[in-house]
Scaffold this active site. Structure first.
Site, mmCIF file in Angstrom:
data_model
loop_
_atom_site.group_PDB
_atom_site.id
_atom_site.type_symbol
_atom_site.label_atom_id
_atom_site.label_comp_id
_atom_site.label_asym_id
_atom_site.label_seq_id
_atom_site.Cartn_x
_atom_site.Cartn_y
_atom_site.Cartn_z
ATOM 1 N N ARG A 104 0.846 -1.197 0.000
ATOM 2 C CA ARG A 104 0.000 0.000 0.000
ATOM 3 C C ARG A 104 0.872 1.234 0.000
ATOM 4 O O ARG A 104 1.729 1.375 0.882
ATOM 5 C CB ARG A 104 -0.843 0.024 1.288
ATOM 6 C CG ARG A 104 -2.136 -0.648 1.182
ATOM 7 C CD ARG A 104 -3.097 -0.274 2.254
ATOM 8 N NE ARG A 104 -2.597 0.141 3.555
ATOM 9 C CZ ARG A 104 -3.368 0.492 4.556
ATOM 10 N NH1 ARG A 104 -4.679 0.489 4.410
ATOM 11 N NH2 ARG A 104 -2.871 0.854 5.703
ATOM 12 N N THR A 108 -1.247 7.462 -0.558
ATOM 13 C CA THR A 108 -2.538 7.338 -1.256
ATOM 14 C C THR A 108 -3.349 6.143 -0.763
ATOM 15 O O THR A 108 -4.550 6.064 -1.036
ATOM 16 C CB THR A 108 -2.316 7.139 -2.764
ATOM 17 O OG1 THR A 108 -1.624 5.883 -2.949
ATOM 18 C CG2 THR A 108 -1.472 8.258 -3.350
ATOM 19 N N ASP A 200 0.435 -3.403 12.056
ATOM 20 C CA ASP A 200 0.889 -3.752 10.711
ATOM 21 C C ASP A 200 1.245 -5.235 10.669
ATOM 22 O O ASP A 200 2.240 -5.669 11.273
ATOM 23 C CB ASP A 200 2.110 -2.886 10.329
ATOM 24 C CG ASP A 200 2.492 -3.079 8.867
ATOM 25 O OD1 ASP A 200 2.741 -4.240 8.449
ATOM 26 O OD2 ASP A 200 2.523 -2.087 8.138
ATOM 27 N N ASP A 203 4.784 -6.217 9.269
ATOM 28 C CA ASP A 203 5.868 -5.883 10.194
ATOM 29 C C ASP A 203 5.881 -6.830 11.390
ATOM 30 O O ASP A 203 6.959 -7.224 11.867
ATOM 31 C CB ASP A 203 5.714 -4.437 10.693
ATOM 32 C CG ASP A 203 6.163 -3.429 9.647
ATOM 33 O OD1 ASP A 203 6.875 -3.823 8.712
ATOM 34 O OD2 ASP A 203 5.794 -2.248 9.776
HETATM 35 C C1 PRP Z 1 -1.151 -4.840 4.325
HETATM 36 C C2 PRP Z 1 -1.970 -6.092 4.410
HETATM 37 C C3 PRP Z 1 -2.807 -6.009 3.175
HETATM 38 C C4 PRP Z 1 -3.042 -4.535 3.035
HETATM 39 C C5 PRP Z 1 -4.422 -4.233 3.523
HETATM 40 O O1 PRP Z 1 -0.087 -4.993 3.460
HETATM 41 O O2 PRP Z 1 -1.202 -7.259 4.477
HETATM 42 O O3 PRP Z 1 -2.183 -6.528 2.016
HETATM 43 O O4 PRP Z 1 -2.092 -3.878 3.867
HETATM 44 O O5 PRP Z 1 -4.740 -2.934 3.305
HETATM 45 P P1 PRP Z 1 -5.830 -2.457 2.242
HETATM 46 O O6 PRP Z 1 -7.025 -3.332 2.445
HETATM 47 O O7 PRP Z 1 -6.094 -1.033 2.639
HETATM 48 O O8 PRP Z 1 -5.248 -2.571 0.885
HETATM 49 P P2 PRP Z 1 0.998 -3.839 3.249
HETATM 50 O O9 PRP Z 1 0.606 -2.964 2.106
HETATM 51 O O10 PRP Z 1 1.263 -3.166 4.555
HETATM 52 O O11 PRP Z 1 2.269 -4.634 2.758
HETATM 53 P P3 PRP Z 1 3.109 -5.772 3.514
HETATM 54 O O12 PRP Z 1 2.240 -6.979 3.641
HETATM 55 O O13 PRP Z 1 4.258 -5.963 2.587
HETATM 56 O O14 PRP Z 1 3.525 -5.232 4.861
HETATM 57 N N1 URA Z 2 -2.473 -3.310 6.860
HETATM 58 C C1 URA Z 2 -2.091 -3.793 8.052
HETATM 59 O O1 URA Z 2 -1.120 -4.549 8.147
HETATM 60 N N2 URA Z 2 -2.788 -3.426 9.139
HETATM 61 C C2 URA Z 2 -3.854 -2.619 9.075
HETATM 62 O O2 URA Z 2 -4.465 -2.318 10.110
HETATM 63 C C3 URA Z 2 -4.240 -2.117 7.814
HETATM 64 C C4 URA Z 2 -3.527 -2.507 6.721
#
Ligand code: PRP
Ligand code: URA
Length: 209
Positions: A104, A108, A200, A203
């Site tokens: 994400r 944005t 997160d 993380d």
């Molecule tokens: C997180 C999570 C989803 C997304 C959800 O990933 O694992 O993929 O955010 O958010 P959304 O519904 O608003 O799209 P992130 O983009 O943080 O990437 P990561 O898994 O690499 O940490």
């Molecule tokens: N992605 C995450 O990992 N946690 C949240 O709460 C939203 C998006």
């Protein structure tokens, strides 16, 4: 309109309570994501078709039922979805795994695609997308669309925590995709994080914060 199933099984709810805890270690968090995925897989595959087979036991022939050759694939959204794969594979050892890399954009909140690799026969498979978090829904909506663009017809989404905003976005964009979740939380905060959520997920699984 797609179905939203929130699993209220005591084992799932118990593990989720530890997962949410900010004091839970990376090791335990990672293990719990896998265990919850395994339990959810058991529920989410409840509608797999069965066929009758005769099995010769040491005593007689038993009328049994086996999964009727359904071709499935599990597709994690990287990174955090990776944490759910082992739990799914533990329940379905022969399942194929595709990967969709999305993150994400922190400004944005729009998903950015950086990887897409599917089993070659993906169009013949039903797909379960796995991602612990359904927040704005941007990532899951995009992942389902990429799969449909490839020709996949039957898709389910399995997440651990869903926000109402994400559920609505998925239902509007993909009314044919059923959603399985361990919890439906309250809302998103101004940074697009699920409240109360668990922070997160990526993380916490990979120890990157
Ligand atoms: C997180 C999570 C989803 C997304 C959800 O990933 O694992 O993929 O955010 O958010 P959304 O519904 O608003 O799209 P992130 O983009 O943080 O990437 P990561 O898994 O690499 O940490
Ligand atoms: N992605 C995450 O990992 N946690 C949240 O709460 C939203 C998006």
């Amino acid at each position: 309109m797609s179905k939203v199933m929130v699993f209220d099984h005591p084992l799932i709810q118990h593990k989720l309570s530890i997962l949410r805890d900010e004091k839970t270690s990376v090791k335990e968090f990672r293990e719990l994501v896998g265990e919850i995925a395994q339990l959810m897989c058991y529920e989410a595959t409840r509608d797999l078709p069965l066929e009758e087979v005769d099995v010769k036991t040491p005593v007689d022939v038993a009328k049994c039922r086996r999964i009727a050759g359904k071709k499935l694939a599990v597709v994690p959204i990287l990174r955090a979805g990776l944490g759910m794969v082992d739990g799914m594979v533990a329940m379905m050892p022969n399942v194929k795994v595709g990967h969709i890399g999305l993150f994400r954009d922190p400004e944005t909140l729009e998903p950015v695609k950086y990887y897409f690799k599917m089993p070659p026969d993906i169009t013949e498979r039903d797909v379960i997308i796995v991602d612990p978090m359904l927040a704005t829904g941007g990532s899951s909506v995009a992942a389902a669309q990429f799969l449909k663009d490839e020709g996949v017809r039957n898709i389910k989404l399995m997440c651990i925590i869903a926000a109402p905003e994400g559920v609505q976005a998925m239902q509007e964009a993909h009314p044919d995709v059923d959603i399985f979740a361990a919890a439906l939380d309250d809302h998103l905060n101004e940074h697009g994080y699920i409240v109360p959520g668990l922070g997160d997920a990526g993380d916490r699984i990979f120890g990157t914060k």
